[in-house]
Each structure stands twice: as C-alpha cells, then as structure tokens.
Design an enzyme around this catalytic site. Structure first.
Site, PDB file in Angstrom:
ATOM      1  N   SER A 170       8.859   3.325   5.154  1.00 58.90           N
ATOM      2  CA  SER A 170       9.838   3.890   4.320  1.00 58.90           C
ATOM      3  C   SER A 170       9.247   3.587   2.732  1.00 58.90           C
ATOM      4  CB  SER A 170      11.008   3.182   4.508  1.00 58.90           C
ATOM      5  OG  SER A 170      11.940   3.844   3.878  1.00 58.90           O
TER       6      SER A 170
ATOM      7  N   HIS B  81       4.738  -7.542   0.169  1.00 51.57           N
ATOM      8  CA  HIS B  81       4.467  -8.763  -0.431  1.00 51.57           C
ATOM      9  C   HIS B  81       5.101  -8.772  -1.689  1.00 51.57           C
ATOM     10  CE1 HIS B  81       1.083  -9.518   2.511  1.00 51.57           C
ATOM     11  NE2 HIS B  81       1.374  -8.273   2.810  1.00 51.57           N
TER      12      HIS B  81
ATOM     13  N   ASP C 227       0.762  -1.316   0.196  1.00 56.01           N
ATOM     14  CA  ASP C 227       0.173   0.037   0.071  1.00 56.01           C
ATOM     15  C   ASP C 227       1.141   1.238  -0.074  1.00 56.01           C
ATOM     16  OD1 ASP C 227      -2.097  -1.874   0.250  1.00 56.01           O
ATOM     17  OD2 ASP C 227      -2.669  -0.961   2.112  1.00 56.01           O
TER      18      ASP C 227
END
Length: 290
Positions: free
Chosen positions: A248, A145, A88
């Site tokens: 980050s 992921h 995200d």
C-alpha cells in the site's frame, strides 16, 4: 483514457469481499499451490529474492510469510541523516502542507484533519508543515521502519474504503488517502511530534505494528484509538514499526520547520529504506533531544 474513467470499475467492484478473499488465501499454508503462486508473483513483478534473508521460495509456508519477508542483514544501511526513508518504494508526492491541505495529485488535495480521522487538534500541529507520500509497489519490501527516533503516543484505526493506491488511482479518486482505511501512528520525536500513516488498499488483507500486532481485521466500522503516553514504547531510527500484508502507501507528517527534504528527492523517484530523507529544519529545536 482519462484517469477518472480508468478508475471507474473500482467504484463498482466488491473491494471488501475481494480483500477478505485475498487475505484468507495469503494467511493459509496451501503447500504446492502457495509455492507456485509465490513463483508466479516473483516472476511477474521482478522481485529480487537475492536481498531476502531467506531467498528460497520453498521455505515460505504462506504467501504472507513471503510478502513480509525480512531482508539480509546489511541490505539497507542507514544514512547519516536526521531523517531516513522508512520504506522501499516510490515518492508519490512530498512537500509543504498548505494550511490543512495535502497535495495528492494534479487537481486533488485532501485535509490533514480527514487523514488523521477527524482530530482537528492533532491536525493543527502540522499546519504549514511537511508531508511525504510513499507508494509501495507489489515488488517492494513491505516492512515499515522508523524515519527517526520516536516515542509512541497514540494509534488510531480509521475505517474507510479500499481503493487501489497506485498512481493512476491517486490521480483519479479525490481524497484517496483520507478516504481509504488507515492506521495513524502518532509519535513524539527528538525534534517534536510526527505522524506515520499506514494506508490500506484493495487486497491489503491487514496492517500490523510491532507493538500491537495485527490491527485489522477486525473492521468494526468505527474509529478505534489506543493511547500509549504512559508506556515506554520507543523506537530508534531504522527500527521496524509495522508491515503491510499486501502492499500500500505510507504518509508522513511533520510540523512546520522540523524537516528539510533531501535535495535529491523528486516526485516519482524510487527510494529505499535507510536512505536520507532530509535534515533538521532551520526552525526545529535540537535542544529537545533526549
């Protein structure tokens, strides 16, 4: 105020000391103080706790537990695409690697060789290829992921600075992503090699992978490398591969012709893990699939 002037205080701040202090707080269970800190954070950044597998703030013993929270099952369905977005966040930049140069922001580029810790042979595999730089803001989900199937080959921890990685800093600090501390993960996929880089920043207490656990600290000040070619460490598209303990940026590298980006992608646009990132490029070799 110019971006370079705006980031000047970051050159003067004791970034490592601040990061160590934040990390010490984030990993300690401090009862009511931890809970109130999480509530303030959720309110300030507009974190959507309804997506969390555990939406009750009182159930998180440490700030790290909250920050690396899991999502509800089904909250991020995986697109039917050759490559999916691994996080995200927001698209900082993406596009073609021009020779050995990656576009950072207007007026700034940095070399692939520097990004991967000085390994020119590894960097050469991505000359003329594609890159994507994805920024995770404080409000985002902070697990990372897999964009596609990958068999782990190497992991390289590269020491470096701890500048912030927000858009203003990207415009104001030359070579930012090849300058900050980072963890370089090298995979062999169905269509060829690819690299996923976890970039550290101010207040990022540590970075971790599912196969190694916490990579940093320690911060010994020298490049560390682990090789996994003989080990059966393989992850499917959408599987968790790592996480930031405070947020980050992720940088992805693909060889020439392997990836054609989704036409809906645009610099500055918001993305979610599991959305389509792109399709197999015209010059990739699908016969390499296992």
């Amino acid at each position: 105020m110019s971006d370079r002037l705006a980031v000047l205080p970051q050159y003067l701040l004791p970034k490592r000391a601040l990061t160590q202090l934040a990390g010490a707080f984030a990993r300690r269970p401090l009862g009511g103080f931890t809970q109130s800190s999480i509530r303030r954070f959720v309110a300030r950044y507009g974190v959507d706790m309804s997506e969390a597998a555990e939406p009750d703030i009182a159930c998180y013993a440490t700030f790290n537990d909250f920050f690396t929270r899991a999502l509800k099952e089904g909250a991020r369905p995986l697109a039917d695409a050759d490559f999916i977005c691994p996080v995200d966040g927001a698209i900082s930049q993406f596009g073609r690697i021009e020779g050995d140069q990656i576009f950072q922001a207007k007026g700034h580029r940095y070399s692939t060789t520097a990004l991967v810790g000085g390994d020119a042979e590894l960097a050469a595999k991505f000359e003329g290829g594609e890159f994507a730089t994805l920024y995770l803001s404080p409000r985002d989900y902070h697990r990372i992921h897999m964009p596609c199937y990958g068999r782990l080959q190497r992991m390289i921890h590269v020491p470096g600075e701890l500048f912030s990685v927000n858009p203003t800093t990207a415009r104001g600090v030359p070579g930012l992503f090849a300058r900050n501390e980072r963890v370089v993960c090298v995979f062999e996929g169905r269509f060829g090699p690819f690299v996923l880089v976890l970039v550290g920043a101010t207040i990022v207490g540590s970075m971790a992978t599912v196969w190694h656990g916490q990579v940093n600290p320690p911060r010994p000040g020298q490049v560390r490398e682990w090789r996994y070619g003989d080990l059966p460490i393989a992850l499917q598209a959408g599987e968790e591969m790592g996480r930031f303990l405070l947020g980050s940026t992720v940088v992805l590298l693909f060889p020439q012709g392997q990836l054609s980006f989704d036409p809906r992608w645009a610099a500055g646009g918001a993305v979610r893990m599991g959305q389509s990132m792109g399709a197999l490029g015209a010059r990739a070799n699908p016969s390499a699939a296992r």
